[in-house]
Write a protein that holds these residues in place. Sequence first.
Motif, PDB file in Angstrom:
ATOM      1  N   ALA A  90      15.531  22.409 -11.151  1.00 58.17           N
ATOM      2  CA  ALA A  90      14.267  22.991 -11.608  1.00 58.17           C
ATOM      3  C   ALA A  90      13.503  21.986 -12.476  1.00 58.17           C
ATOM      4  O   ALA A  90      12.284  21.829 -12.346  1.00 58.17           O
ATOM      5  N   GLY A  91      14.231  21.307 -13.363  1.00 59.35           N
ATOM      6  CA  GLY A  91      13.589  20.300 -14.199  1.00 59.35           C
ATOM      7  C   GLY A  91      13.061  19.135 -13.393  1.00 59.35           C
ATOM      8  O   GLY A  91      11.951  18.641 -13.626  1.00 59.35           O
ATOM      9  N   ARG A  92      13.849  18.686 -12.410  1.00 59.55           N
ATOM     10  CA  ARG A  92      13.424  17.579 -11.551  1.00 59.55           C
ATOM     11  C   ARG A  92      12.201  17.977 -10.715  1.00 59.55           C
ATOM     12  O   ARG A  92      11.295  17.164 -10.491  1.00 59.55           O
ATOM     13  N   TYR A  93      12.216  19.203 -10.227  1.00 56.41           N
ATOM     14  CA  TYR A  93      11.084  19.696  -9.436  1.00 56.41           C
ATOM     15  C   TYR A  93       9.808  19.712 -10.259  1.00 56.41           C
ATOM     16  O   TYR A  93       8.751  19.265  -9.806  1.00 56.41           O
ATOM     17  N   GLU A  94       9.900  20.199 -11.491  1.00 57.89           N
ATOM     18  CA  GLU A  94       8.717  20.247 -12.342  1.00 57.89           C
ATOM     19  C   GLU A  94       8.183  18.844 -12.611  1.00 57.89           C
ATOM     20  O   GLU A  94       6.966  18.610 -12.536  1.00 57.89           O
ATOM     21  N   GLU A  95       9.070  17.913 -12.921  1.00 58.10           N
ATOM     22  CA  GLU A  95       8.642  16.535 -13.161  1.00 58.10           C
ATOM     23  C   GLU A  95       7.963  15.941 -11.933  1.00 58.10           C
ATOM     24  O   GLU A  95       6.898  15.316 -12.034  1.00 58.10           O
ATOM     25  N   ALA A  96       8.588  16.119 -10.772  1.00 58.60           N
ATOM     26  CA  ALA A  96       8.048  15.551  -9.542  1.00 58.60           C
ATOM     27  C   ALA A  96       6.719  16.194  -9.155  1.00 58.60           C
ATOM     28  O   ALA A  96       5.807  15.518  -8.660  1.00 58.60           O
ATOM     29  N   ALA A  97       6.604  17.504  -9.376  1.00 60.86           N
ATOM     30  CA  ALA A  97       5.359  18.198  -9.047  1.00 60.86           C
ATOM     31  C   ALA A  97       4.210  17.719  -9.920  1.00 60.86           C
ATOM     32  O   ALA A  97       3.076  17.543  -9.447  1.00 60.86           O
ATOM     33  N   LEU A  98       4.482  17.479 -11.196  1.00 57.43           N
ATOM     34  CA  LEU A  98       3.448  16.987 -12.101  1.00 57.43           C
ATOM     35  C   LEU A  98       3.049  15.550 -11.754  1.00 57.43           C
ATOM     36  O   LEU A  98       1.872  15.184 -11.839  1.00 57.43           O
ATOM     37  N   LEU A  99       4.011  14.740 -11.352  1.00 57.93           N
ATOM     38  CA  LEU A  99       3.684  13.377 -10.920  1.00 57.93           C
ATOM     39  C   LEU A  99       2.847  13.409  -9.638  1.00 57.93           C
ATOM     40  O   LEU A  99       1.880  12.640  -9.495  1.00 57.93           O
ATOM     41  N   TYR A 100       3.205  14.273  -8.722  1.00 55.38           N
ATOM     42  CA  TYR A 100       2.463  14.426  -7.471  1.00 55.38           C
ATOM     43  C   TYR A 100       1.020  14.847  -7.742  1.00 55.38           C
ATOM     44  O   TYR A 100       0.065  14.214  -7.259  1.00 55.38           O
ATOM     45  N   ALA A 101       0.855  15.906  -8.521  1.00 57.67           N
ATOM     46  CA  ALA A 101      -0.482  16.426  -8.802  1.00 57.67           C
ATOM     47  C   ALA A 101      -1.326  15.422  -9.571  1.00 57.67           C
ATOM     48  O   ALA A 101      -2.490  15.157  -9.232  1.00 57.67           O
ATOM     49  N   SER A 102      -0.753  14.851 -10.618  1.00 59.52           N
ATOM     50  CA  SER A 102      -1.524  13.921 -11.442  1.00 59.52           C
ATOM     51  C   SER A 102      -1.767  12.601 -10.718  1.00 59.52           C
ATOM     52  O   SER A 102      -2.802  11.957 -10.911  1.00 59.52           O
ATOM     53  N   GLY A 103      -0.809  12.194  -9.870  1.00 59.19           N
ATOM     54  CA  GLY A 103      -1.001  10.970  -9.100  1.00 59.19           C
ATOM     55  C   GLY A 103      -2.134  11.095  -8.101  1.00 59.19           C
ATOM     56  O   GLY A 103      -2.940  10.171  -7.937  1.00 59.19           O
ATOM     57  N   ALA A 104      -2.196  12.250  -7.429  1.00 67.60           N
ATOM     58  CA  ALA A 104      -3.292  12.481  -6.482  1.00 67.60           C
ATOM     59  C   ALA A 104      -4.628  12.544  -7.218  1.00 67.60           C
ATOM     60  O   ALA A 104      -5.634  11.990  -6.755  1.00 67.60           O
ATOM     61  N   ALA A 105      -4.647  13.219  -8.361  1.00 72.33           N
ATOM     62  CA  ALA A 105      -5.875  13.311  -9.148  1.00 72.33           C
ATOM     63  C   ALA A 105      -6.323  11.924  -9.618  1.00 72.33           C
ATOM     64  O   ALA A 105      -7.521  11.595  -9.592  1.00 72.33           O
ATOM     65  N   TRP A 106      -5.378  11.101 -10.043  1.00 72.92           N
ATOM     66  CA  TRP A 106      -5.698   9.737 -10.478  1.00 72.92           C
ATOM     67  C   TRP A 106      -6.298   8.933  -9.325  1.00 72.92           C
ATOM     68  O   TRP A 106      -7.262   8.183  -9.516  1.00 72.92           O
ATOM     69  N   ALA A 107      -5.725   9.081  -8.129  1.00 71.95           N
ATOM     70  CA  ALA A 107      -6.226   8.351  -6.964  1.00 71.95           C
ATOM     71  C   ALA A 107      -7.677   8.708  -6.687  1.00 71.95           C
ATOM     72  O   ALA A 107      -8.506   7.837  -6.398  1.00 71.95           O
ATOM     73  N   VAL A 108      -8.007   9.992  -6.779  1.00 69.00           N
ATOM     74  CA  VAL A 108      -9.391  10.423  -6.557  1.00 69.00           C
ATOM     75  C   VAL A 108     -10.319   9.804  -7.597  1.00 69.00           C
ATOM     76  O   VAL A 108     -11.390   9.269  -7.265  1.00 69.00           O
ATOM     77  N   ARG A 109      -9.914   9.854  -8.842  1.00 70.29           N
ATOM     78  CA  ARG A 109     -10.762   9.302  -9.910  1.00 70.29           C
ATOM     79  C   ARG A 109     -10.971   7.792  -9.743  1.00 70.29           C
ATOM     80  O   ARG A 109     -12.078   7.288  -9.958  1.00 70.29           O
ATOM     81  N   GLU A 110      -9.922   7.079  -9.349  1.00 72.83           N
ATOM     82  CA  GLU A 110     -10.043   5.636  -9.162  1.00 72.83           C
ATOM     83  C   GLU A 110     -11.015   5.302  -8.032  1.00 72.83           C
ATOM     84  O   GLU A 110     -11.843   4.387  -8.156  1.00 72.83           O
ATOM     85  N   VAL A 111     -10.921   6.010  -6.936  1.00 75.50           N
ATOM     86  CA  VAL A 111     -11.831   5.772  -5.808  1.00 75.50           C
ATOM     87  C   VAL A 111     -13.261   6.096  -6.215  1.00 75.50           C
ATOM     88  O   VAL A 111     -14.207   5.380  -5.866  1.00 75.50           O
ATOM     89  N   GLN A 112     -13.440   7.174  -6.971  1.00 74.10           N
ATOM     90  CA  GLN A 112     -14.775   7.528  -7.444  1.00 74.10           C
ATOM     91  C   GLN A 112     -15.362   6.434  -8.332  1.00 74.10           C
ATOM     92  O   GLN A 112     -16.584   6.227  -8.339  1.00 74.10           O
ATOM     93  N   ARG A 113     -14.525   5.718  -9.060  1.00 74.63           N
ATOM     94  CA  ARG A 113     -14.976   4.643  -9.937  1.00 74.63           C
ATOM     95  C   ARG A 113     -15.253   3.345  -9.187  1.00 74.63           C
ATOM     96  O   ARG A 113     -15.656   2.347  -9.779  1.00 74.63           O
ATOM     97  N   GLY A 114     -15.018   3.353  -7.881  1.00 68.88           N
ATOM     98  CA  GLY A 114     -15.243   2.157  -7.093  1.00 68.88           C
ATOM     99  C   GLY A 114     -14.057   1.221  -7.036  1.00 68.88           C
ATOM    100  O   GLY A 114     -14.161   0.097  -6.540  1.00 68.88           O
ATOM    101  N   GLU A 115     -12.900   1.669  -7.535  1.00 62.29           N
ATOM    102  CA  GLU A 115     -11.699   0.840  -7.498  1.00 62.29           C
ATOM    103  C   GLU A 115     -11.020   0.960  -6.133  1.00 62.29           C
ATOM    104  O   GLU A 115     -11.292   1.870  -5.347  1.00 62.29           O
ATOM    105  N   ARG A 116     -10.122   0.013  -5.850  1.00 64.22           N
ATOM    106  CA  ARG A 116      -9.395   0.001  -4.592  1.00 64.22           C
ATOM    107  C   ARG A 116      -7.889  -0.147  -4.829  1.00 64.22           C
ATOM    108  O   ARG A 116      -7.276  -1.132  -4.421  1.00 64.22           O
ATOM    109  N   PRO A 117      -7.290   0.812  -5.477  1.00 63.60           N
ATOM    110  CA  PRO A 117      -5.847   0.702  -5.769  1.00 63.60           C
ATOM    111  C   PRO A 117      -5.022   0.891  -4.495  1.00 63.60           C
ATOM    112  O   PRO A 117      -5.214   1.859  -3.766  1.00 63.60           O
TER     113      PRO A 117
END
Length: 237
Positions: A90-117
């Motif tokens: 359960a703890g591992r799932y919560e950690e992984a889910a937060l990384l997944y959600a925040s990682g996807a959100a970060w990717a969107v923000r970076e692309v919006q800023r004109g970056e190419r990560p």
Amino acid sequence: MPEKTIQHWAESLADSVYALYETANEYRNACRAAQLQATTVDFLRRMTHEGHIGLEGPTAGYGRASTRSPHGQALTVLHRLYGTVESETAGRYEEAALLYASGAAWAVREVQRGERPPVVVFRVDDHGDPAPRALHVPNLDNYAERPALEAAYRAVSLCMDAAQYGEDLADRDYVSDHEAGEMHRALGEAGGLADAAFAYGLLAQRAVSFSLITARRARESELAQAHAAKQTDQPTP
């Protein structure tokens, strides 16, 4: 020897987000399996067989014969083992889910800023493990799934606020009866954080695909132009 094809940054970034999804989903499935397995030894659901075994040796006091319920002992041991696995996954799932959600959100923000990560990048905590980033995804006015994305974000935020509130109450030296009730309610609500983050991650991942449309179309145009130029350079038979 054929030339090695270098993956375009947009595809590499999408693969990075997808890897986070696969990771979270693995832990999600493991958590569900552990929860199900734990119910199989729940004493409220199981009947313990009444049969006993006798034990010889210095196991009983005052000269009495020693007996044991092997089935009851097995259920006790398994209940403890499955409970440990359930808590860990359960703890591992919560950690992984937060990384997944925040990682996807970060990717969107970076692309919006004109970056190419080419990949999702996380900061690390004191133990060297990746730490979740901010979850909010702004500036998606033309995105059809924006309302669903925002609703999922609010659901995650409520769980995180509840977790913080419950932990703050738990850390107090004295908690009134009313506060104890509030603490249990908050921690119960916070228990849905992993599922809320995973659901948000699914929507944020689709937002990544939306944000990469322009880059992918540009890449397709480049490849088409390169192919046309190569065809032009071919000698006439």
